[in-house]
Write an enzyme that holds these catalytic residues in place. Structure first.
Site, PDB file in Angstrom:
ATOM      1  N   ASN A 290       3.686   7.480   4.078  1.00 60.81           N
ATOM      2  CA  ASN A 290       3.049   7.123   3.001  1.00 60.81           C
ATOM      3  C   ASN A 290       1.888   8.264   3.070  1.00 60.81           C
ATOM      4  O   ASN A 290       1.542   9.015   3.804  1.00 60.81           O
ATOM      5  CB  ASN A 290       2.815   5.630   3.299  1.00 60.81           C
ATOM      6  CG  ASN A 290       1.617   5.796   4.291  1.00 60.81           C
ATOM      7  OD1 ASN A 290       1.727   6.738   5.518  1.00 60.81           O
ATOM      8  ND2 ASN A 290       1.176   4.515   4.289  1.00 60.81           N
ATOM      9  N   PRO A 291       0.302   8.453   1.973  1.00 63.18           N
ATOM     10  CA  PRO A 291      -0.150   9.717   2.447  1.00 63.18           C
ATOM     11  C   PRO A 291      -0.992   9.359   3.222  1.00 63.18           C
ATOM     12  O   PRO A 291      -1.507  10.665   3.927  1.00 63.18           O
ATOM     13  CB  PRO A 291      -1.168   8.675   0.838  1.00 63.18           C
ATOM     14  CG  PRO A 291       0.402   7.901   0.022  1.00 63.18           C
ATOM     15  CD  PRO A 291       0.685   6.930   0.915  1.00 63.18           C
ATOM     16  N   CYS A 292      -1.713   8.542   3.745  1.00 62.20           N
ATOM     17  CA  CYS A 292      -2.213   9.040   5.128  1.00 62.20           C
ATOM     18  C   CYS A 292      -0.553   9.057   7.108  1.00 62.20           C
ATOM     19  O   CYS A 292      -1.269   9.046   7.980  1.00 62.20           O
ATOM     20  CB  CYS A 292      -3.164   7.634   5.512  1.00 62.20           C
ATOM     21  SG  CYS A 292      -4.357   7.474   4.267  1.00 62.20           S
ATOM     22  N   GLY A 293      -0.290   8.715   6.203  1.00 62.72           N
ATOM     23  CA  GLY A 293       0.972   8.817   7.818  1.00 62.72           C
ATOM     24  C   GLY A 293       1.553   8.436   8.236  1.00 62.72           C
ATOM     25  O   GLY A 293       2.034   8.471   9.241  1.00 62.72           O
ATOM     26  N   GLU A 294       0.961   6.891   8.035  1.00 61.98           N
ATOM     27  CA  GLU A 294       1.070   5.591   8.814  1.00 61.98           C
ATOM     28  C   GLU A 294       2.628   5.342   9.507  1.00 61.98           C
ATOM     29  O   GLU A 294       3.254   4.816  10.456  1.00 61.98           O
ATOM     30  CB  GLU A 294       0.497   5.071   9.238  1.00 61.98           C
ATOM     31  CG  GLU A 294      -0.232   4.439   8.411  1.00 61.98           C
ATOM     32  CD  GLU A 294      -0.561   4.540   7.125  1.00 61.98           C
ATOM     33  OE1 GLU A 294      -1.296   5.633   7.529  1.00 61.98           O
ATOM     34  OE2 GLU A 294      -0.566   4.005   6.425  1.00 61.98           O
TER      35      GLU A 294
ATOM     36  N   ALA B 246       0.319  -0.901  -0.005  1.00 60.81           N
ATOM     37  CA  ALA B 246       0.137   0.226  -0.078  1.00 60.81           C
ATOM     38  C   ALA B 246       0.557   1.126  -0.352  1.00 60.81           C
ATOM     39  O   ALA B 246       0.637   2.514  -0.579  1.00 60.81           O
ATOM     40  CB  ALA B 246      -1.184  -0.231   1.300  1.00 60.81           C
ATOM     41  N   CYS B 247       2.068   1.067   0.501  1.00 58.88           N
ATOM     42  CA  CYS B 247       3.046   2.785   0.656  1.00 58.88           C
ATOM     43  C   CYS B 247       4.487   2.832   0.240  1.00 58.88           C
ATOM     44  O   CYS B 247       4.582   1.789   0.450  1.00 58.88           O
ATOM     45  CB  CYS B 247       2.957   3.275   2.212  1.00 58.88           C
ATOM     46  SG  CYS B 247       2.652   1.923   3.089  1.00 58.88           S
TER      47      CYS B 247
ATOM     48  N   THR C  30     -11.190   0.949   4.065  1.00 64.17           N
ATOM     49  CA  THR C  30     -11.806  -0.148   3.227  1.00 64.17           C
ATOM     50  C   THR C  30     -11.654  -1.247   4.001  1.00 64.17           C
ATOM     51  O   THR C  30     -12.238  -1.737   4.178  1.00 64.17           O
ATOM     52  CB  THR C  30     -11.729  -0.053   1.556  1.00 64.17           C
ATOM     53  OG1 THR C  30     -10.406  -0.191   1.568  1.00 64.17           O
ATOM     54  CG2 THR C  30     -12.488   0.246   1.090  1.00 64.17           C
TER      55      THR C  30
HETATM   56  P1  ADP Z   1      -7.443  -0.803   3.033  1.00 61.41           P
HETATM   57  O1  ADP Z   1      -8.786   0.069   3.994  1.00 61.41           O
HETATM   58  O2  ADP Z   1      -7.750   0.244   1.923  1.00 61.41           O
HETATM   59  O3  ADP Z   1      -5.899  -1.362   3.458  1.00 61.41           O
HETATM   60  P2  ADP Z   1      -6.230   2.260   4.169  1.00 61.41           P
HETATM   61  O4  ADP Z   1      -7.415   3.248   4.519  1.00 61.41           O
HETATM   62  O5  ADP Z   1      -5.178   1.779   5.471  1.00 61.41           O
HETATM   63  O6  ADP Z   1      -6.690   0.424   2.789  1.00 61.41           O
HETATM   64  O7  ADP Z   1      -5.141   2.874   3.616  1.00 61.41           O
HETATM   65  C1  ADP Z   1      -3.665   2.082   4.109  1.00 61.41           C
HETATM   66  C2  ADP Z   1      -2.735   3.146   3.287  1.00 61.41           C
HETATM   67  O8  ADP Z   1      -2.941   2.672   1.867  1.00 61.41           O
HETATM   68  C3  ADP Z   1      -2.820   4.440   2.947  1.00 61.41           C
HETATM   69  O9  ADP Z   1      -2.090   5.683   4.241  1.00 61.41           O
HETATM   70  C4  ADP Z   1      -1.554   4.918   1.705  1.00 61.41           C
HETATM   71  O10 ADP Z   1      -1.003   4.522   1.640  1.00 61.41           O
HETATM   72  C5  ADP Z   1      -2.220   3.583   0.891  1.00 61.41           C
HETATM   73  N1  ADP Z   1      -3.923   3.921   0.096  1.00 61.41           N
HETATM   74  C6  ADP Z   1      -4.887   4.277   0.490  1.00 61.41           C
HETATM   75  N2  ADP Z   1      -5.275   4.191  -0.313  1.00 61.41           N
HETATM   76  C7  ADP Z   1      -5.233   4.667  -1.557  1.00 61.41           C
HETATM   77  C8  ADP Z   1      -5.494   4.995  -3.113  1.00 61.41           C
HETATM   78  N3  ADP Z   1      -6.578   5.564  -2.775  1.00 61.41           N
HETATM   79  N4  ADP Z   1      -4.345   5.263  -3.454  1.00 61.41           N
HETATM   80  C9  ADP Z   1      -3.388   4.308  -3.603  1.00 61.41           C
HETATM   81  N5  ADP Z   1      -2.577   3.888  -2.025  1.00 61.41           N
HETATM   82  C10 ADP Z   1      -4.409   4.166  -0.648  1.00 61.41           C
END
Ligand code: ADP
Length: 570
Positions: free
Chosen positions: A273-277, A91-92, A420
């Site tokens: 990463n985008p959400c900061g964690e 994801a990141c 999600t």
């Molecule tokens: P999920 O529940 O879909 O697995 P999260 O909401 O936990 O994802 O987000 C985890 C990380 O995934 C975020 O910090 C970001 O790095 C990445 N991420 C989340 N949404 C997106 C998106 N729409 N496009 C690209 N990367 C995303």
């Protein structure tokens, strides 16, 4: 042996999300999978790494059960792509942005390849020379980080992520970059940089200057020359003012992050990463997964035996993902394999606290959260040490920097938003409190259907205060607080994000950060619409003091098109 919990059935919402975005489809869009088949596909692909190991046979079955029961879910790209040709499971990512035309456009290209596969990217623009600085080769002047950020934004807009994710970026600028004031106000126009979260990387020196009411230097990163100095409080007030207005920029405490950099010999953290964690070095990637804590409470207690076994299996899973991942570019593969970072997190913290009958906004609630996080970290570390014995330590492991026994992964834990995956698991996201307890769903013919939080309904029926009228009232006010039919104890336990004081949100983040989170935490500090700039300022100071590695505040109603609305105020 502790008993395992019965499997939860998927909710209708979970099924809808899965059908739209997770189940594989044929070329005509016909859904080819169900939850069982998806979990088998992912388990098989991730366990295949261990072919030849003595426990290889059982492993796929254990991975399957852990996901299928919703005890643990990996991040979305893993659920979507494992066992497919795409095979990108993380994801990141963080990509460097070098101060040259070649560097900038290489980064845009690399970011495009990451986005195509469903990953999110963090960029630091701090290395770019400021606007109007000299460009030797053309005798012209530079256009600065913000103008280039617009190009990154446009590229993201253009790439629909394999049709499944919209694309997300983090853009970071250090507080001592000469363009910092323009960066802070860049998102005033809410139509710009929409594919970015912007965060200011704040240093300890800056925080000290704020406390001392001193000035601090702005440094041109290309030359190292001090270009100007600014009163720290003025800049701090600017950040606070913008965050109060729109929730952006967030702040990242970059020195706190770098103090925990397990591999400083490979470089410094510049961005998350985008959400900061997840703090990552340039070209690092990380795959994430979350344990669904609400499923580990049995008889009013956390079932530590079952939790320990799940944590260990989850570490094995996430570590395997590194080896079956198809990385978008070779630089990312090389860097990720050196540090082998994973991000094991939690979701359903609030579900756990509700079942333990502890309010989220309380000392006892924070203590229980900290205890469980410490436990998870300790078990994850043991699992990683055992894996190092089996398969080798992370290649950059160096006892000079790493004061722990050789282990397989340079970082183990972070707390993700689980935007999600928590919908699939039907629990409160990440470490957040529930956002609402009763929502009204408008169905056909104008009928209104109250959607009641599962745990609240159980408690309300058990304690005898359930009534359809009460549910309507909770939905209308968006809160359980002040509803006389609900005993006070339960009002406290079912307080939602907006009913929890900002200070309590921050204290929970601080408690978790200190207790076993290696990287960072994605957390929204909710504030009421009436919150003042002073409240925001106090929040930032508290977060810094508690050792948080960043903070994002959100004042109710401050952003256009607010995504989540409590109750039926939407
Ligand atoms: P999920 O529940 O879909 O697995 P999260 O909401 O936990 O994802 O987000 C985890 C990380 O995934 C975020 O910090 C970001 O790095 C990445 N991420 C989340 N949404 C997106 C998106 N729409 N496009 C690209 N990367 C995303």
């Amino acid at each position: 042996m502790s008993e395992s919990k019965p499997q939860s059935a998927l909710t209708e919402t979970a099924e809808t999300v899965l059908q739209r975005r997770y189940y594989l489809k044929d070329e005509n869009g016909k859904v080819l999978e169900n939850w069982d088949i998806l979990c088998r596909r992912v388990a098989k692909a991730v366990a295949a790494v261990d072919a030849g190991q003595p426990d290889a046979e059982e492993l796929a079955g254990q991975f399957y059960t852990m996901m299928h029961s919703l005890d643990f879910l990996p991040n979305s790209p893993c659920l979507m792509n494992a066992g497919t040709d795409l095979g990108q499971l993380s994801a990141c990512f963080v990509l460097p942005v070098e101060d040259s035309m070649d560097g900038i456009f290489t980064s845009i290209r690399n970011g495009a390849l990451v986005h195509k596969t469903g990953g999110g990217t963090g960029y630091s623009f701090s290395r770019l020379r400021p606007k109007n600085a000299a460009v030797k080769s053309t005798q012209g002047v530079a256009s600065g980080p913000l103008s280039f950020a617009a190009v990154f934004d446009a590229a993201t807009e253009t790439i629909k992520q394999g049709g499944k994710r919209r694309g997300a970026n983090m853009g970071v600028l250090r507080v001592d970059h000469p363009d910092i004031l323009a960066f802070i106000s860049a998102k005033e126009d809410q139509s710009r940089y929409n594919n970015f979260n912007f965060s200011v990387a704040i240093t300890d020196a800056f925080m000290q200057a704020v406390k001392d009411d001193a000035s601090y230097d702005l440094v041109n990163p290309a030359t190292g020359a001090v270009s100007d100095s600014l009163p720290a409080r003025q800049v701090f007030e600017e950040i606070i003012d913008r965050a109060w207005h729109t929730g952006e920029p967030g702040v990242l405490f970059i020195d706190a992050a770098n103090r925990d950099n397990a591999t400083p010999q490979l470089g410094d953290f510049e961005a998350t990463n985008p959400c900061g964690e997840q703090w990552l070095l340039p070209y690092e990637s990380c795959n994430l997964g979350s344990i669904n804590l609400g499923r580990f409470v049995t008889g009013g207690k956390v079932d530590s035996t079952r939790l320990a076994a799940t944590v260990r299996l989850a570490v094995r899973f996430l570590d395997n993902v590194i080896d079956c991942n198809r990385f978008p570019i070779p630089e990312i593969a090389a860097m990720t394999q050196k540090t082998r970072k994973v991000g094991l997190g939690i979701m359903g913290l609030h579900d756990m606290l509700i079942q333990l009958e502890l309010p989220y906004a309380s000392q006892e609630g924070r203590k229980a959260a900290a205890e469980v996080m410490n436990f998870i970290h300790a078990e994850a570390e043991q699992a990683s040490i055992a894996l190092a014995k089996l398969k080798g330590a992370f290649p950059a492991y160096d006892p000079q920097y790493n004061k722990y026994p050789a282990r397989r992964n340079a970082a183990l834990t972070s707390i993700q938003p689980t935007g999600t995956v928590s919908m699939i698991a039907d629990c409160a996201s990440g470490c957040e409190p529930y956002f609402s307890i009763v929502m009204i769903k408008h169905v056909m013919d104008g009928d209104r259907l109250p959607m009641v939080n599962r745990l609240f309904e159980q408690v309300a029926r058990r304690e005898g205060f359930y009534s359809p009228r009460l549910m309507e009232k909770v939905a209308a006010s968006g809160s359980v607080v002040g509803q006389q039919e609900i005993p006070e104890k339960w009002q406290e336990i079912f307080r939602t994000a907006q009913d929890i004081a900002p200070e309590d949100h921050i204290r929970m983040q601080g408690a978790l950060q200190k207790s076993g989170v290696d990287s960072s935490i994605s957390k929204t500090i909710n504030m009421p619409n009436s919150a003042t700039r002073e409240d925001v300022r106090r929040g930032y100071l508290l977060a810094h003091e508690l050792g948080c590695k960043g903070i994002t505040v959100y004042r109710d109603g401050s952003r256009e098109g607010q995504v989540l609305n409590a109750g039926n105020r939407s």
